[in-house]
Design an enzyme around this catalytic site. Structure first.
Site, PDB file in Angstrom:
ATOM      1  N   THR A   1      24.366 -25.952 -51.982  1.00 29.11           N
ATOM      2  CA  THR A   1      25.059 -25.811 -50.654  1.00 29.11           C
ATOM      3  C   THR A   1      25.214 -26.917 -49.825  1.00 29.11           C
ATOM      4  OG1 THR A   1      25.139 -24.268 -48.346  1.00 29.11           O
ATOM      5  CG2 THR A   1      23.010 -25.359 -48.953  1.00 29.11           C
TER       6      THR A   1
ATOM      7  N   ALA B   1      18.907 -17.659 -49.969  1.00 28.23           N
ATOM      8  CA  ALA B   1      19.774 -16.823 -48.692  1.00 28.23           C
ATOM      9  C   ALA B   1      18.793 -15.777 -48.079  1.00 28.23           C
ATOM     10  CB  ALA B   1      20.934 -16.108 -49.348  1.00 28.23           C
TER      11      ALA B   1
END
Length: 263
Positions: free
Chosen positions: A60, A108
């Site tokens: 990310t 996540a």
């Protein structure tokens, strides 16, 4: 009295036939010497757990920086599981309350769970103390919560961004319980590319539109070079009266803008 008399009787562990050992209670020893070839029936100790057989790579790019008009927060929207692109529309900026934002980098599920738990604790603090929690206190609260699970496999690198009585605040917190205050942070596999853009263009005295452009360019550059980052650039601005969502720009559109190339 009958029960007491039964309990007072010694167990016949040394008597012939008990446990089928012929009176040899010494055979109950389950240490290393009780079996041939040095084998043992004893349970293993509580050591460090083994690493999982399958390692899932996380990728990310998130960034945040303070300037005189508040805090800019930006992130890409791609979620990956190893080399597989799971989603291009993940929301990596978590809204804790109207004055606090958190970012998501790492696992996540870990980031989402702990920051939503932080949102609940911040609300409880507000109800008890009749005032908003400070950015420093919120980040410290999160660091203390995750530190209790240090070494247990959590994967989280987040930035807590907000505005309180002291002005704009920015802290980095990770799953090891580390907590750092700073003016600029970038977290994720594409952070090295984002830092390159921010280090060149960052100034505390940036105008609002200049800050927006810097954040977009930094995330775009990371998505251009890092295969685990992509999707869209979600941009937020934390101001004195609360945060606002500025824009969500597809990286393909930003490629045309910043690279000057045509399809």
């Amino acid at each position: 009295m009958a029960l007491a008399s039964v309990l007072e009787r010694p167990l016949p562990v040394n008597q012939r036939g008990f446990f089928g050992l012929g009176g040899r209670a010494d055979l109950l020893d389950l240490g290393p010497g009780s079996l041939s070839d040095g084998l043992s029936l004893a349970a293993p100790g509580w050591g460090v757990p083994e690493e999982p057989g399958i390692e899932m790579l996380h990728g990310t790019t998130t960034l945040a920086f303070k300037f005189r008009h508040g805090v800019i927060v930006a992130a890409d929207s791609r979620a990956t599981a190893g080399a597989y692109i799971a989603s291009q529309t993940v929301k990596k900026v978590i809204e804790i309350n109207p004055y606090l934002l958190g970012t998501m980098a790492g696992g996540a599920a870990d980031c989402s769970f702990w920051e939503r738990l932080l949102a609940r604790q911040c609300r409880i603090y507000e109800l008890r103390n009749k005032e908003r929690i400070s950015v420093a206190a919120a980040s410290k609260l999160l660091a203390n919560m995750v530190y209790q699970y240090k070494g247990m496999g959590l994967s989280m690198g987040t930035m807590i961004c907000g505005w309180d009585k002291r002005g704009p605040g920015l802290y980095y917190v990770d799953s090891e319980g580390n907590r750092i205050s700073g003016a600029t942070f970038s977290v994720g596999s594409g952070s090295v590319y984002a830092y390159g853009v921010m280090d060149r263009g960052y100034s505390y005295d940036l105008e609002v539109e200049q800050a927006y452009d810097l954040a977009r360019r930094a995330i775009y550059q990371a998505t251009y070079r890092d295969a685990y980052s992509g999707g869209a650039v979600n941009l937020y601005h934390v101001r004195e009266d609360g945060w606002i969502r500025v824009s969500s720009d597809n990286v393909a559109d930003l490629h045309e803008k910043y690279s000057g190339s045509t399809p």
